[in-house]
Design an enzyme around this catalytic site. Structure first.
Site, PDB file in Angstrom:
ATOM      1  N   ASP A 177       0.859  -1.183   0.000  1.00 14.56           N
ATOM      2  CA  ASP A 177       0.000   0.000   0.000  1.00 14.56           C
ATOM      3  C   ASP A 177       0.897   1.235   0.000  1.00 14.56           C
ATOM      4  O   ASP A 177       2.130   1.120  -0.088  1.00 14.56           O
ATOM      5  CB  ASP A 177      -0.948   0.002   1.199  1.00 14.56           C
ATOM      6  CG  ASP A 177      -2.298   0.633   0.862  1.00 14.56           C
ATOM      7  OD1 ASP A 177      -2.327   1.838   0.550  1.00 14.56           O
ATOM      8  OD2 ASP A 177      -3.311  -0.076   0.906  1.00 14.56           O
ATOM      9  N   HIS A 236      -2.663   3.295  -4.646  1.00 10.83           N
ATOM     10  CA  HIS A 236      -2.098   2.782  -3.395  1.00 10.83           C
ATOM     11  C   HIS A 236      -0.677   2.278  -3.635  1.00 10.83           C
ATOM     12  O   HIS A 236      -0.288   1.219  -3.138  1.00 10.83           O
ATOM     13  CB  HIS A 236      -2.984   1.681  -2.815  1.00 10.83           C
ATOM     14  CG  HIS A 236      -4.281   2.170  -2.249  1.00 10.83           C
ATOM     15  ND1 HIS A 236      -4.376   2.726  -0.993  1.00 10.83           N
ATOM     16  CD2 HIS A 236      -5.531   2.189  -2.775  1.00 10.83           C
ATOM     17  CE1 HIS A 236      -5.639   3.062  -0.757  1.00 10.83           C
ATOM     18  NE2 HIS A 236      -6.354   2.767  -1.838  1.00 10.83           N
ATOM     19  N   GLU A 300      -9.756   2.983  -5.327  1.00 15.57           N
ATOM     20  CA  GLU A 300      -9.291   4.296  -4.859  1.00 15.57           C
ATOM     21  C   GLU A 300      -8.051   4.756  -5.624  1.00 15.57           C
ATOM     22  O   GLU A 300      -6.988   4.992  -5.062  1.00 15.57           O
ATOM     23  CB  GLU A 300      -9.016   4.244  -3.356  1.00 15.57           C
ATOM     24  CG  GLU A 300     -10.271   3.947  -2.536  1.00 15.57           C
ATOM     25  CD  GLU A 300     -10.004   3.779  -1.052  1.00 15.57           C
ATOM     26  OE1 GLU A 300     -10.938   4.025  -0.261  1.00 15.57           O
ATOM     27  OE2 GLU A 300      -8.872   3.405  -0.677  1.00 15.57           O
TER      28      GLU A 300
END
Length: 510
Positions: A177, A236, A300
């Protein structure tokens, strides 16, 4: 659950109590049919520390482990267990079903059988019963985020054991991440050397070796648990870009591993060397993890850097895309196709599956309707509804609760009542099951992981295996099950949000 039987979690699909009990002792021997040896090994491995029983193999053994291909109706994980005063018969069509039955045997014994130290003076008795048990869903998982806060492989092995006890069959590891990269890649050592360390107010570091991860995979396989790795892309990706800034969208930029939470707008570029990098990383992942599914994140992913990048705009135009926002699906499609070529199924976080090729398995998390839409699109779907499966949310509104992700309270009942199937609908896709998530922005310690995960994971296991377990009955069974959690050293959260936890010291979460 009959009054004379220890309460079981998850609840078996069919269970009948019989009078009497079967006693395990030093002279108890095990008859093992061809192919059932892994289940016999697991039975001895799990019971020996507390009981000291050898459970020696013998063709005349009174404890029988049998594979029977004629029991095809039990599927891959179902089993039949008959406990009589003079014999035990555990049968299944496949060895994984025997592994599930071994966990039921553990729960039928006194809770001291779960201890990892010798327990003296305990009668090792199994109550007589007839059980036929088949799971409703084929995917019953738990995701642990080890990117935000690293946990050693010994802790992961412990969690595999806890999943197996509850007949959960997937440990999903969130390995990369913005805040950390934990997966070793021989061709890119800087990923862990640089990407595995972050500074900031609370410095943090950690990474696994190939040997550690392979040993984890073997440990899990012996218990019927699959380890599914996740490598986040194209968003990420800040930790990877700190190690290799040339993979980003701004030439010459230097980045650090992100030390904040939230969604970082720094993402992978879309030039060919990035795709080559991702393929090389995933080749290593595929080599370490035999899981049929490989997760590549996908959620995201801000597109502001692509909109500002001449290279990204050129790529979008060359691929016939209407705008740079479409590069996310294009990127995932390319990497997904690579995994399919390697014989694996790509998995991604997605709201409805829109834009993803049908070969992707989709994890839906935002809304129940998204699950139905993804199924209608033809995807295989795993329900990860955040309001029922995100264990980083608080389990109550009590002021004494530890730090948690901002958001709705996800109480025990909400988890237990989450039915990923919902109303039966005619769909082109397949609902694989459900999964709980523990994102670890605010969860640093192993004790905190335990508290946030249990007993809510017990509730998910009960629902995902049985399908329709009554809530009042679950609460009764959970009260008794807490003795097993205590025997395993699990410092769980509240069984009832209005009742204080007697074992809480007030210091373990500091």
């Amino acid at each position: 659950m009959p009054a004379h039987l220890p309460p079981l979690i998850p609840l078996p699909t069919q269970l009948t109590h019989r009078p009497g009990h079967f006693s395990l002792g030093p002279d108890t021997t095990v008859r093992v049919s061809p192919g059932a040896e892994p289940a016999a090994d697991l039975l001895r491995t799990l019971l020996a520390p507390a009981t000291g029983l050898p459970l020696t193999a013998s063709p005349e053994g009174s404890f029988v482990l049998a594979l029977d291909p004629d029991l095809g109706g039990l599927g891959a994980e179902g089993y039949g267990l008959t406990v009589a005063p003079d014999a035990v018969l555990l049968r299944a069509a496949q060895v994984t079903g025997l592994l599930r039955g071994v966990q039921t045997v553990r729960q039928l014994l006194p809770e001291q059988a779960l201890s990892d130290t010798p327990q003296s003076g305990v009668p090792w008795r199994l109550p007589c019963a007839e059980i036929t048990d088949v799971p409703r869903h084929v995917w019953r998982g738990f995701m642990l985020d080890v990117a935000r806060h690293f946990q050693p492989v010994s802790f992961l092995r412990r969690y595999v054991d806890l999943l197996a006890l509850h007949k959960l069959n997937v440990l999903h590891l969130h390995l990369t991440d913005d805040q950390g990269w934990r997966m070793p890649v021989a061709a890119y050592p800087r990923l862990t050397e640089v990407g595995g360390r972050r500074s900031g107010p609370v410095p943090h570091e950690g990474a696994y070796t190939r040997e550690e991860l392979r040993s984890l995979v073997d440990h899990a396989a012996a218990r019927g648990v699959t380890v599914v790795p996740e490598i986040e892309m194209p968003g990420h990706a800040r930790a990877a870009l700190a190690a290799h800034p040339e993979l980003g969208n701004v030439p010459g930029r230097r980045l650090d591993v992100w030390s904040r939470w939230g969604v970082c707008d720094t993402v992978f570029g879309v030039h060919d060397p990035v795709l080559d990098f991702c393929r090389t990383v995933l080749d290593e992942v595929v080599d370490v993890f035999p899981s049929p599914h490989i997760h590549i994140g996908g959620d995201e992913c801000p597109t502001t850097e692509w909109a500002a990048s001449p290279v990204a705009r050129s790529r979008a135009a060359a691929e016939g895309l209407a705008h740079t926002d479409a590069l996310r699906d294009w990127f995932l499609g390319r990497i997904g196709a690579f995994l399919v070529e390697r014989g694996r199924t790509p998995v991604a976080w997605a709201e409805t599956g829109e834009g993803l090729p049908p070969e992707f398995t989709v994890m839906t998390w935002r809304d129940p309707e998204h699950t139905r839409i993804a199924l209608k699109r033809g995807h295989s779907v795993i329900s990860c509804l955040h309001r029922a499966t995100y264990l980083d949310y608080a389990q109550s509104d009590a002021p004494a609760d530890p730090a948690a992700q901002q958001g709705p309270v996800v109480g025990l009942r909400a988890v237990h009542e989450h039915d990923p199937a919902g109303d039966d609908i005619d769909t082109a896709g397949r609902l694989l099951g459900s999964q709980a998530q523990l994102w670890t922005e605010y969860v640093r310690t192993q004790e905190h992981v335990d508290r946030m995960t249990f007993p809510r994971l017990c509730a998910l296991a009960d629902r995902a295996w049985h399908g329709d377990p009554p809530w009042p009955d679950f609460r009764v069974r959970l009260g008794a099950h807490s003795a097993r959690l205590a025997a395993l050293g699990v410092r769980h959260g509240p069984l009832d949000p209005h009742v204080p936890i007697p074992h809480r010291s007030g210091e373990e979460l500091s």
